[in-house]
Motif scaffolding. Structure first.
Motif, PDB file in Angstrom:
ATOM      1  N   ALA A 154       6.668  31.888  17.192  1.00 41.95           N
ATOM      2  CA  ALA A 154       7.717  31.900  18.218  1.00 41.95           C
ATOM      3  C   ALA A 154       7.122  32.016  19.618  1.00 41.95           C
ATOM      4  CB  ALA A 154       8.689  33.052  17.959  1.00 41.95           C
ATOM      5  N   MET A 155       6.087  32.825  19.758  1.00 38.60           N
ATOM      6  CA  MET A 155       5.451  32.984  21.066  1.00 38.60           C
ATOM      7  C   MET A 155       4.726  31.706  21.481  1.00 38.60           C
ATOM      8  SD  MET A 155       5.360  35.146  23.478  1.00 38.60           S
ATOM      9  CE  MET A 155       5.823  36.686  22.712  1.00 38.60           C
ATOM     10  N   THR A 156       4.138  31.018  20.511  1.00 37.24           N
ATOM     11  CA  THR A 156       3.468  29.752  20.817  1.00 37.24           C
ATOM     12  C   THR A 156       4.470  28.718  21.316  1.00 37.24           C
ATOM     13  OG1 THR A 156       1.745  30.172  19.172  1.00 37.24           O
ATOM     14  CG2 THR A 156       2.049  27.894  19.869  1.00 37.24           C
ATOM     15  N   LEU A 157       5.621  28.632  20.667  1.00 38.18           N
ATOM     16  CA  LEU A 157       6.642  27.665  21.077  1.00 38.18           C
ATOM     17  C   LEU A 157       7.241  28.028  22.435  1.00 38.18           C
ATOM     18  CD1 LEU A 157       8.399  27.172  17.623  1.00 38.18           C
ATOM     19  CD2 LEU A 157       7.156  25.417  18.906  1.00 38.18           C
ATOM     20  N   SER A 158       7.549  29.297  22.648  1.00 37.63           N
ATOM     21  CA  SER A 158       8.116  29.693  23.945  1.00 37.63           C
ATOM     22  C   SER A 158       7.071  29.564  25.041  1.00 37.63           C
ATOM     23  CB  SER A 158       8.656  31.126  23.879  1.00 37.63           C
ATOM     24  OG  SER A 158       7.628  32.052  23.571  1.00 37.63           O
ATOM     25  N   GLY A 159       5.809  29.790  24.690  1.00 39.83           N
ATOM     26  CA  GLY A 159       4.742  29.599  25.665  1.00 39.83           C
ATOM     27  C   GLY A 159       4.599  28.153  26.078  1.00 39.83           C
ATOM     28  N   LEU A 160       4.862  27.241  25.142  1.00 41.15           N
ATOM     29  CA  LEU A 160       4.788  25.811  25.467  1.00 41.15           C
ATOM     30  C   LEU A 160       5.826  25.446  26.522  1.00 41.15           C
ATOM     31  CD1 LEU A 160       3.609  23.004  24.863  1.00 41.15           C
ATOM     32  CD2 LEU A 160       5.305  22.787  23.024  1.00 41.15           C
ATOM     33  N   THR A 161       7.050  25.940  26.370  1.00 38.29           N
ATOM     34  CA  THR A 161       8.073  25.650  27.376  1.00 38.29           C
ATOM     35  C   THR A 161       7.750  26.351  28.699  1.00 38.29           C
ATOM     36  OG1 THR A 161       9.470  27.490  26.629  1.00 38.29           O
ATOM     37  CG2 THR A 161       9.866  25.338  25.628  1.00 38.29           C
ATOM     38  N   PHE A 162       7.089  27.516  28.615  1.00 35.09           N
ATOM     39  CA  PHE A 162       6.693  28.224  29.834  1.00 35.09           C
ATOM     40  C   PHE A 162       5.702  27.407  30.655  1.00 35.09           C
ATOM     41  CE2 PHE A 162       3.688  31.136  31.950  1.00 35.09           C
ATOM     42  CZ  PHE A 162       4.568  31.756  32.835  1.00 35.09           C
ATOM     43  N   MET A 163       4.879  26.597  29.988  1.00 37.21           N
ATOM     44  CA  MET A 163       3.907  25.778  30.710  1.00 37.21           C
ATOM     45  C   MET A 163       4.590  24.825  31.688  1.00 37.21           C
ATOM     46  SD  MET A 163       0.934  26.786  29.840  1.00 37.21           S
ATOM     47  CE  MET A 163       1.605  28.432  29.609  1.00 37.21           C
ATOM     48  N   VAL A 164       5.807  24.390  31.340  1.00 31.62           N
ATOM     49  CA  VAL A 164       6.569  23.530  32.255  1.00 31.62           C
ATOM     50  C   VAL A 164       6.868  24.287  33.543  1.00 31.62           C
ATOM     51  CG1 VAL A 164       8.693  22.224  32.582  1.00 31.62           C
ATOM     52  CG2 VAL A 164       7.574  22.246  30.332  1.00 31.62           C
ATOM     53  N   HIS A 165       7.357  25.521  33.396  1.00 35.59           N
ATOM     54  CA  HIS A 165       7.674  26.331  34.573  1.00 35.59           C
ATOM     55  C   HIS A 165       6.409  26.686  35.355  1.00 35.59           C
ATOM     56  CE1 HIS A 165      11.669  26.612  32.925  1.00 35.59           C
ATOM     57  NE2 HIS A 165      11.211  27.182  31.828  1.00 35.59           N
ATOM     58  N   LEU A 166       5.298  26.911  34.642  1.00 35.42           N
ATOM     59  CA  LEU A 166       4.061  27.247  35.324  1.00 35.42           C
ATOM     60  C   LEU A 166       3.557  26.078  36.164  1.00 35.42           C
ATOM     61  CD1 LEU A 166       1.834  29.298  35.819  1.00 35.42           C
ATOM     62  CD2 LEU A 166       0.708  28.498  33.726  1.00 35.42           C
ATOM     63  N   ALA A 174      16.794  23.341  35.038  1.00 40.65           N
ATOM     64  CA  ALA A 174      17.113  22.249  34.111  1.00 40.65           C
ATOM     65  C   ALA A 174      16.182  22.271  32.902  1.00 40.65           C
ATOM     66  CB  ALA A 174      17.009  20.911  34.844  1.00 40.65           C
ATOM     67  N   MET A 175      14.893  22.504  33.131  1.00 46.06           N
ATOM     68  CA  MET A 175      13.932  22.553  32.022  1.00 46.06           C
ATOM     69  C   MET A 175      14.207  23.746  31.100  1.00 46.06           C
ATOM     70  SD  MET A 175      12.026  19.875  32.371  1.00 46.06           S
ATOM     71  CE  MET A 175      13.511  19.066  32.979  1.00 46.06           C
ATOM     72  N   ALA A 176      14.621  24.878  31.692  1.00 49.64           N
ATOM     73  CA  ALA A 176      14.923  26.059  30.886  1.00 49.64           C
ATOM     74  C   ALA A 176      16.101  25.810  29.953  1.00 49.64           C
ATOM     75  CB  ALA A 176      15.216  27.252  31.801  1.00 49.64           C
ATOM     76  N   LEU A 177      17.117  25.114  30.437  1.00 44.55           N
ATOM     77  CA  LEU A 177      18.281  24.810  29.602  1.00 44.55           C
ATOM     78  C   LEU A 177      17.906  23.899  28.437  1.00 44.55           C
ATOM     79  CD1 LEU A 177      20.990  24.325  32.387  1.00 44.55           C
ATOM     80  CD2 LEU A 177      20.729  26.273  30.823  1.00 44.55           C
ATOM     81  N   LEU A 178      17.029  22.936  28.683  1.00 42.08           N
ATOM     82  CA  LEU A 178      16.574  22.050  27.605  1.00 42.08           C
ATOM     83  C   LEU A 178      15.794  22.834  26.548  1.00 42.08           C
ATOM     84  CD1 LEU A 178      15.410  18.883  29.593  1.00 42.08           C
ATOM     85  CD2 LEU A 178      17.406  19.077  28.094  1.00 42.08           C
ATOM     86  N   GLY A 179      14.893  23.710  27.001  1.00 45.32           N
ATOM     87  CA  GLY A 179      14.122  24.510  26.057  1.00 45.32           C
ATOM     88  C   GLY A 179      14.998  25.432  25.236  1.00 45.32           C
ATOM     89  N   PHE A 228      15.419  34.289  27.074  1.00 39.83           N
ATOM     90  CA  PHE A 228      14.576  34.600  28.224  1.00 39.83           C
ATOM     91  C   PHE A 228      13.994  33.369  28.920  1.00 39.83           C
ATOM     92  CE2 PHE A 228      10.815  35.651  25.237  1.00 39.83           C
ATOM     93  CZ  PHE A 228      10.031  34.574  25.631  1.00 39.83           C
ATOM     94  N   GLN A 229      14.390  32.157  28.493  1.00 36.60           N
ATOM     95  CA  GLN A 229      13.913  30.962  29.190  1.00 36.60           C
ATOM     96  C   GLN A 229      14.279  30.968  30.674  1.00 36.60           C
ATOM     97  OE1 GLN A 229      11.995  28.144  27.910  1.00 36.60           O
ATOM     98  NE2 GLN A 229      11.645  29.888  26.578  1.00 36.60           N
ATOM     99  N   LEU A 230      15.527  31.291  30.971  1.00 40.65           N
ATOM    100  CA  LEU A 230      15.978  31.285  32.365  1.00 40.65           C
ATOM    101  C   LEU A 230      15.235  32.338  33.184  1.00 40.65           C
ATOM    102  CD1 LEU A 230      19.824  30.899  31.804  1.00 40.65           C
ATOM    103  CD2 LEU A 230      18.213  29.130  32.501  1.00 40.65           C
ATOM    104  N   ALA A 231      15.125  33.552  32.621  1.00 40.60           N
ATOM    105  CA  ALA A 231      14.463  34.633  33.354  1.00 40.60           C
ATOM    106  C   ALA A 231      12.983  34.354  33.534  1.00 40.60           C
ATOM    107  CB  ALA A 231      14.673  35.955  32.614  1.00 40.60           C
ATOM    108  N   ASP A 232      12.336  33.823  32.493  1.00 42.97           N
ATOM    109  CA  ASP A 232      10.907  33.543  32.566  1.00 42.97           C
ATOM    110  C   ASP A 232      10.626  32.469  33.610  1.00 42.97           C
ATOM    111  OD1 ASP A 232       8.404  34.256  31.746  1.00 42.97           O
ATOM    112  OD2 ASP A 232       8.381  32.982  29.976  1.00 42.97           O
ATOM    113  N   GLY A 233      11.457  31.419  33.622  1.00 43.83           N
ATOM    114  CA  GLY A 233      11.294  30.377  34.626  1.00 43.83           C
ATOM    115  C   GLY A 233      11.513  30.913  36.025  1.00 43.83           C
ATOM    116  N   MET A 234      12.536  31.751  36.187  1.00 40.66           N
ATOM    117  CA  MET A 234      12.852  32.276  37.510  1.00 40.66           C
ATOM    118  C   MET A 234      11.715  33.127  38.066  1.00 40.66           C
ATOM    119  SD  MET A 234      16.289  34.312  38.761  1.00 40.66           S
ATOM    120  CE  MET A 234      16.238  35.492  37.417  1.00 40.66           C
ATOM    121  N   GLN A 235      11.136  33.990  37.222  1.00 44.19           N
ATOM    122  CA  GLN A 235      10.104  34.878  37.746  1.00 44.19           C
ATOM    123  C   GLN A 235       8.818  34.132  38.076  1.00 44.19           C
ATOM    124  OE1 GLN A 235       7.097  36.129  36.200  1.00 44.19           O
ATOM    125  NE2 GLN A 235       7.255  34.847  34.375  1.00 44.19           N
TER     126      GLN A 235
END
Length: 464
Positions: free
Chosen positions: A286-298, A333-338, A378-385
């Protein structure tokens, strides 16, 4: 010479569409580069998941431990990005060279200081209450892979230098090459394919070192060949104390901010380890998958740093503000897709990381689906921070963000994870609930810091 046609030197007012195009051209190659970089670790998880649940649990623990120290050291690389971007915006090429070279110095010194905690990690992991059957293999991995910290941090500095000059395409292609090398060496050494010895988790460690070394050689050769005017290695042994301490003063708070966040996730991995091997393996997926979407925000955050840094160097507040709004909307927008992917198709995503014949697969799927539902929250919060952090770094505001991150993650996130997971008995979902709470606090207060304080320090440039 700096390309005067580059988008970051535009001084005329840009429309929202213009900002969207500029951020996309700059940001999405960075997103691709971060995704490719992340694919290196994800490949380890995928192949070790096929190798066995115990190996996956060990590399999950080892990866969390390694990235605590890697991301703290990467603070100096992240400091190079706004310094180079601001210097490029002001047309000061000498400052570009000085900042990059001292970033390399600080990264090397940090890697030397960090090696003991990687080489003797087993004692630390056992002291933190980890199962000896997982701590032993995790430590064996770190004793090998830890040497990759040296090239990995140098690569981060050079990538930041190139990205700040908007040479993001080459950053993307070099990282893709590294990911391919990692996958091939992993396939050979983990399973013993193509005549190679079967090394299991040690094979993944050797693959990581090889990958980081190839990355360093490639990105270093490109920087020296294509940008010889910056003379990055000329008189490299000579200190530049004024710039050294400037990079240190900017980079150390960034590193400690990274440490606060990544140690929150490392603490969650430790807590999941207390729950058992199956929850820890599910947590790793789960952390690997959520980390992948985090790379977009990074990647978008890096673009925010570069463009805010450029506007800061030109003293153009209106340009910065509009660009900030555009990058925030893209991240949203990317957070909503993830989030939609995690909620709608959790089982197929988790199954990618598991051996179909593994008897633990059904249990891992059940635990993992619950964790992915929390990851969607936490996609929205992670992207925001992380977008807020990128904007703040662009205006070279790093001290208060460090304080906000430490309070959000360690005064709120970690205690909440323990409270929900163990005191309330919610298990893995409770541990992840604490992650959500800590990220929400960080996102709200970091955004408030940028809009209510930091952006106001940039002088308003008269309209052209």
């Amino acid at each position: 010479m700096i390309d005067q046609s580059s988008t970051h030197l535009t001084t005329s007012r840009m429309t929202k569409g213009g900002h969207l195009r500029a951020v996309s051209l700059l940001g999405f190659p960075l997103v691709g580069g971060h995704v490719a970089q992340y694919a290196i670790g994800m490949t380890d998880s995928l192949m070790l998941g096929w190798y066995g649940a115990e190996a996956l649990a060990a590399v999950t623990l080892a990866g969390s431990y390694f990235f605590v120290f890697f991301l703290m050291g990467a603070g100096f690389a992240f400091a190079v990005m706004p310094l180079v971007a601001a210097a490029a915006g002001a047309g000061e090429e000498r400052q570009i060279r000085r900042a990059t070279r001292m970033g390399l110095w600080l990264s090397l010194l940090y890697a030397v200081a960090a090696m003991p905690v990687l080489l003797f990690s087993e004692y630390i992991l056992l002291a933190l209450g980890q199962n000896p059957e997982v701590a032993g293999p995790a430590s064996a991995y770190l004793q090998l892979a830890g040497w990759g910290l040296f090239p990995a941090l140098l690569v981060m500095v050079l990538k930041s230098y190139l990205a700040a000059l908007e040479r993001t395409q080459i950053v993307l292609w070099i990282t893709i090459l590294a990911a391919v090398v990692n996958g091939l060496v992993n396939y050979a050494l983990i399973f013993g394919n193509w005549g190679a010895p079967e090394l299991g988790i040690a094979g993944a460690a050797y693959a990581s070192i090889a990958t980081q070394s190839v990355s360093l050689l490639t990105v270093g050769a490109y920087a020296l060949w294509v940008l010889p005017e910056h003379e990055l290695l000329k008189n490299f042994h000579r200190p530049d104390w004024e710039m050294f301490f400037r990079v240190f003063k900017l980079g150390m708070p960034i590193g400690l901010t990274n440490l606060s966040e990544v140690s929150l996730f490392a603490a969650s991995a430790m807590m999941m380890g207390w729950l058992g091997t199956i929850p820890l393996a599910a947590h790793g997926v789960a952390m690997t998958l959520s980390g992948l979407t985090f790379m977009v925000h990074l990647g978008l955050s890096n673009a925010a740093t570069i463009r805010a840094g450029n506007a800061y160097g030109r003293r153009d507040r209106a340009h910065m503000a509009l660009g900030a709004r555009v990058v925030i909307l893209l991240s949203l927008a990317m957070a909503l897709l993830g989030s939609a992917a995690f909620l709608l198709v959790p089982d197929p995503l988790i199954s990618l990381f598991l051996d179909p014949t593994d008897p633990n697969k059904p249990e891992i799927l059940i635990v993992g689906a619950g964790l992915l539902a929390m990851a969607a929250l936490f996609q929205l919060a992670d992207g925001m921070q992380v977008i807020a952090l990128g904007l703040l770094r662009g205006v070279q505001d790093t001290n208060w963000p460090m304080v906000i991150a430490a309070l959000s993650y360690w005064a709120i996130g970690v205690p909440a994870s323990y409270l929900f997971g163990f005191t309330f008995g919610w298990g893995g979902v409770g541990v992840w609930s604490g992650l959500v709470l800590g990220l929400c606090f960080a996102g709200v207060f970091l955004m408030s810091r940028f809009w209510r304080h930091s952006i106001l320090l940039t002088e308003e440039k008269p309209a052209a």
